[in-house]
Design an enzyme around this catalytic site. Structure first.
Site, PDB file in Angstrom:
ATOM      1  N   LYS A 181      30.468  40.206  44.655  1.00 40.50           N
ATOM      2  CA  LYS A 181      31.343  38.432  44.543  1.00 40.50           C
ATOM      3  C   LYS A 181      33.349  39.313  45.182  1.00 40.50           C
ATOM      4  O   LYS A 181      33.618  39.637  44.674  1.00 40.50           O
ATOM      5  CB  LYS A 181      31.809  37.660  43.098  1.00 40.50           C
ATOM      6  CG  LYS A 181      31.573  36.857  43.160  1.00 40.50           C
ATOM      7  CD  LYS A 181      33.556  37.144  43.844  1.00 40.50           C
ATOM      8  CE  LYS A 181      34.810  37.218  42.916  1.00 40.50           C
ATOM      9  NZ  LYS A 181      35.793  36.681  43.445  1.00 40.50           N
ATOM     10  N   GLU A 257      36.313  50.209  37.511  1.00 37.89           N
ATOM     11  CA  GLU A 257      38.164  50.503  38.559  1.00 37.89           C
ATOM     12  C   GLU A 257      39.022  49.784  38.492  1.00 37.89           C
ATOM     13  O   GLU A 257      39.465  48.507  39.136  1.00 37.89           O
ATOM     14  CB  GLU A 257      37.269  51.086  39.978  1.00 37.89           C
ATOM     15  CG  GLU A 257      36.214  52.333  39.782  1.00 37.89           C
ATOM     16  CD  GLU A 257      37.161  53.564  39.852  1.00 37.89           C
ATOM     17  OE1 GLU A 257      37.996  53.207  39.953  1.00 37.89           O
ATOM     18  OE2 GLU A 257      35.815  53.874  40.363  1.00 37.89           O
ATOM     19  N   CYS A 291      46.024  50.638  44.078  1.00 41.69           N
ATOM     20  CA  CYS A 291      46.120  51.097  42.395  1.00 41.69           C
ATOM     21  C   CYS A 291      45.970  52.618  42.344  1.00 41.69           C
ATOM     22  O   CYS A 291      46.628  52.947  41.700  1.00 41.69           O
ATOM     23  CB  CYS A 291      44.424  51.062  42.158  1.00 41.69           C
ATOM     24  SG  CYS A 291      43.326  52.067  42.619  1.00 41.69           S
ATOM     25  N   GLU A 388      51.865  48.314  36.655  1.00 40.27           N
ATOM     26  CA  GLU A 388      52.035  48.580  38.029  1.00 40.27           C
ATOM     27  C   GLU A 388      53.037  47.471  39.237  1.00 40.27           C
ATOM     28  O   GLU A 388      53.001  46.250  39.183  1.00 40.27           O
ATOM     29  CB  GLU A 388      50.611  47.522  38.830  1.00 40.27           C
ATOM     30  CG  GLU A 388      49.626  48.838  39.032  1.00 40.27           C
ATOM     31  CD  GLU A 388      47.880  48.773  39.161  1.00 40.27           C
ATOM     32  OE1 GLU A 388      47.691  47.789  38.830  1.00 40.27           O
ATOM     33  OE2 GLU A 388      47.798  49.270  39.746  1.00 40.27           O
TER      34      GLU A 388
HETATM   35  P1  ADP Z   1      43.267  41.432  41.517  1.00 38.43           P
HETATM   36  O1  ADP Z   1      45.077  40.877  40.230  1.00 38.43           O
HETATM   37  O2  ADP Z   1      43.838  42.418  42.419  1.00 38.43           O
HETATM   38  O3  ADP Z   1      43.841  40.353  42.451  1.00 38.43           O
HETATM   39  P2  ADP Z   1      42.139  40.664  39.438  1.00 38.43           P
HETATM   40  O4  ADP Z   1      41.245  41.324  38.773  1.00 38.43           O
HETATM   41  O5  ADP Z   1      42.931  38.838  39.434  1.00 38.43           O
HETATM   42  O6  ADP Z   1      43.204  41.354  40.293  1.00 38.43           O
HETATM   43  O7  ADP Z   1      41.251  40.371  40.718  1.00 38.43           O
HETATM   44  C1  ADP Z   1      39.937  40.996  41.104  1.00 38.43           C
HETATM   45  C2  ADP Z   1      38.221  40.837  41.793  1.00 38.43           C
HETATM   46  O8  ADP Z   1      38.054  39.515  39.727  1.00 38.43           O
HETATM   47  C3  ADP Z   1      38.571  39.235  42.650  1.00 38.43           C
HETATM   48  O9  ADP Z   1      37.455  39.085  43.136  1.00 38.43           O
HETATM   49  C4  ADP Z   1      38.683  38.049  42.041  1.00 38.43           C
HETATM   50  O10 ADP Z   1      38.072  37.146  41.958  1.00 38.43           O
HETATM   51  C5  ADP Z   1      37.693  38.518  40.211  1.00 38.43           C
HETATM   52  N1  ADP Z   1      37.926  38.200  39.133  1.00 38.43           N
HETATM   53  C6  ADP Z   1      39.178  37.302  38.249  1.00 38.43           C
HETATM   54  N2  ADP Z   1      38.896  36.751  37.632  1.00 38.43           N
HETATM   55  C7  ADP Z   1      37.698  37.232  36.779  1.00 38.43           C
HETATM   56  C8  ADP Z   1      36.900  36.745  35.781  1.00 38.43           C
HETATM   57  N3  ADP Z   1      37.492  35.752  34.661  1.00 38.43           N
HETATM   58  N4  ADP Z   1      35.493  36.767  36.401  1.00 38.43           N
HETATM   59  C9  ADP Z   1      35.027  37.532  37.293  1.00 38.43           C
HETATM   60  N5  ADP Z   1      35.815  38.075  38.448  1.00 38.43           N
HETATM   61  C10 ADP Z   1      36.993  37.892  38.457  1.00 38.43           C
END
Ligand code: ADP
Length: 483
Positions: A181, A257, A291, A388
């Site tokens: 994903k 991570e 990160c 961050e």
């Molecule tokens: P960033 O702050 O770097 O955007 P996120 O943690 O929001 O980091 O996103 C990292 C990944 O996690 C992306 O692929 C995002 O679509 C996915 N993501 C965000 N929210 C969810 C969730 N509730 N469940 C599963 N995947 C998620």
């Protein structure tokens, strides 16, 4: 190579078990160019039902893929590595277009991301076990390793290729099927990698790539399905915690991570020019959207002004512009939300008394640009010492003693990486041991290497990617007691 040719060559449907397929709903979502804010193209918007179809295929392919000779799995990964490099220009430009980083950075990521395919093609044939005699003399201990089973990999936008290959490489090498994903901001690079795997001869069903505008809607049902055995995630600590909570219901194997808040310490005995070079890498690589980015620069007061002056001159000299433009050092931030978050952290620090040595402002025009920035005299209560930054902002804090620097470095819930500069070997060993992080960079500003175990402690997560450790995340251990 022209941007429009690259965009025209990207497969924009989902990869469902290795086959280009529109989403079940027919819906699509737009991918933007952060340098202009304009739409590059649209991609299939996977639904929960698509996720389950991908898992049907992953589960059906799992036992045959696990039984595929390691040498065959290795050669598919190696072919993917070669095909990726044959299309390196295309991958680089595509990554720059959807994520914003400079072309030079994107080329670097093709090399770095590709290494995980090559490294794990080499590891696939070295999955071992062991055989020992039981100490009591009453039998023998046979230990075997087998793939954990279908894996869900959730990846972020900052390294659209490498964050995927670090998971896909070891998972395929171990004999696991995989559903990826990718981040909604940057799905195109992963979709092009799907083409590389199809061309490399990866069997049907083994790899699905599902872009979606609603991550939780697709990943939630997958994590509840008993056929899924593992979730591996790179992203924010906040979402990581959510996923670990979700994984708890089924005791899914997890690798996380998560965020970082890397300290970068310059001791009074450091080679200052080398420290400035290191800071440019640790802070400005990927526009600070990493990160591993140096978030807090602690500099011995006796060398602080020299270091700050030299670093400021280097940062002022950076060229900001669209990533694909010749001469660009720093591209735009990935989206407006990210830019607003960086601006808010800088504004908070300045309002509390930090001094702006250069930058400190959002840049006008279209696209999500922010000026490369140096701040010093940072007050203790500035939010950017805790959060961050994820942008091109260097925050410099002075210190007097080694103990003070170590205490400040460790004063965070994160524990991914720390950097320090010194010319003293005793100090190198002492400080490396004292830092509460999964990784330490000594006299260097970049540490990532496919052959090394990347990962954090504390709220930066658990699990390791790369090295001989990386494949263990995708293997189960079985003990067979023999008479
Ligand atoms: P960033 O702050 O770097 O955007 P996120 O943690 O929001 O980091 O996103 C990292 C990944 O996690 C992306 O692929 C995002 O679509 C996915 N993501 C965000 N929210 C969810 C969730 N509730 N469940 C599963 N995947 C998620």
């Amino acid at each position: 190579m022209l941007a429009r040719d690259v965009i025209a060559s990207v497969p924009t449907d989902m990869w469902l078990g290795g086959v280009q397929t529109p989403s079940a709903s027919g819906a699509r979502f737009a991918v933007l160019d952060p340098a202009t804010g304009e739409e590059l193209t649209t991609v299939a918007d996977a639904t929960a039902a698509d996720g389950i179809t991908a898992l049907d295929q992953a589960a059906a392919a799992q036992s045959e893929w696990a039984a595929t000779p390691p040498r065959v799995r290795a050669e598919i990964l190696r072919r993917a590595f070669d095909l990726l490099h044959a299309r390196a220009d295309e991958f680089s430009l595509l990554m720059t277009l959807e994520m914003g980083k400079s072309l030079a950075e994107s080329r670097g990521e093709v090399n770095y991301g590709g290494e995980f395919l090559r490294w794990f093609s080499e590891e696939a044939v070295r999955i071992g076990g062991r055989f020992t005699s039981a100490p009591a003399g009453n039998g023998a201990i046979l230990v075997t390793k087998s793939p954990v089973g279908p894996v869900l990999a959730i990846t972020p936008w900052n390294f659209p290729l490498a964050m995927g290959t670090r998971k896909i490489g070891p998972a395929l090498a171990a004999g696991c099927t995989v559903i990826v994903k990718p981040a909604e901001d940057t799905p195109l690079t992963m979709l092009l990698l799907g083409q590389v795997f199809a061309d490399a001869g990866l069997p049907r069903g083994v790899l699905s790539i599902l872009p979606t505008s609603d991550a939780g809607a697709v990943t939630g049902p997958l994590m509840k399905d008993p056929r899924l055995r593992k979730v591996t995630f790179t992203g924010s600590t906040e979402v990581g915690k959510l996923l670990v909570r979700g994984a708890a219901d089924r005791l899914l194997r997890t690798s996380m991570e998560l965020g970082g808040n890397a300290p970068f310490i310059v001791f009074d005995d450091a080679d200052i020019d080398a420290a400035v070079d290191g800071a440019m890498l640790a802070k400005m690589r990927n526009g600070g959207e990493a990160c591993t980015a140096a978030n807090r620069l602690y500099v011995a007061n006796s060398v602080r002004e020299e270091f700050t002056t030299k670093l400021t001159a280097r940062i002022e000299a950076l060229t900001v512009g669209p990533g694909e433009q010749d001469g660009t050092d720093i591209g735009p931030l990935v989206n407006d939300k990210q830019r607003r978050s960086v601006a808010a952290l800088v504004d908070d620090a300045v309002a509390k008394g930090a001094r702006v040595r250069t930058g400190g402002t959002t840049l006008g025009g279209s696209g999500f640009f922010y000026a490369p920035t140096v701040l010093d005299q940072i007050p203790d209560d500035a939010q950017l010492l805790r959060a961050e930054i994820f942008g091109p902002v260097a925050a410099i804090v002075g210190f007097d003693t080694e103990d003070e620097a170590i205490a400040a470095a460790n004063d965070t819930e994160y524990g991914l990486v720390a950097y320090f500069f010194t010319e003293n070997l005793d100090r190198t060993l002492r400080v490396s041991a004292a830092l509460d992080t999964g990784m330490v960079g000594v006299n260097r500003g970049a540490i990532s290497d496919a052959a090394a175990p990347f990962g954090g402690v504390k709220e930066s997560g658990f699990g390791r990617e790369g090295g001989s450790e990386g494949i263990e995340e995708y293997l189960e251990t079985k003990y067979i007691a023999l008479r």
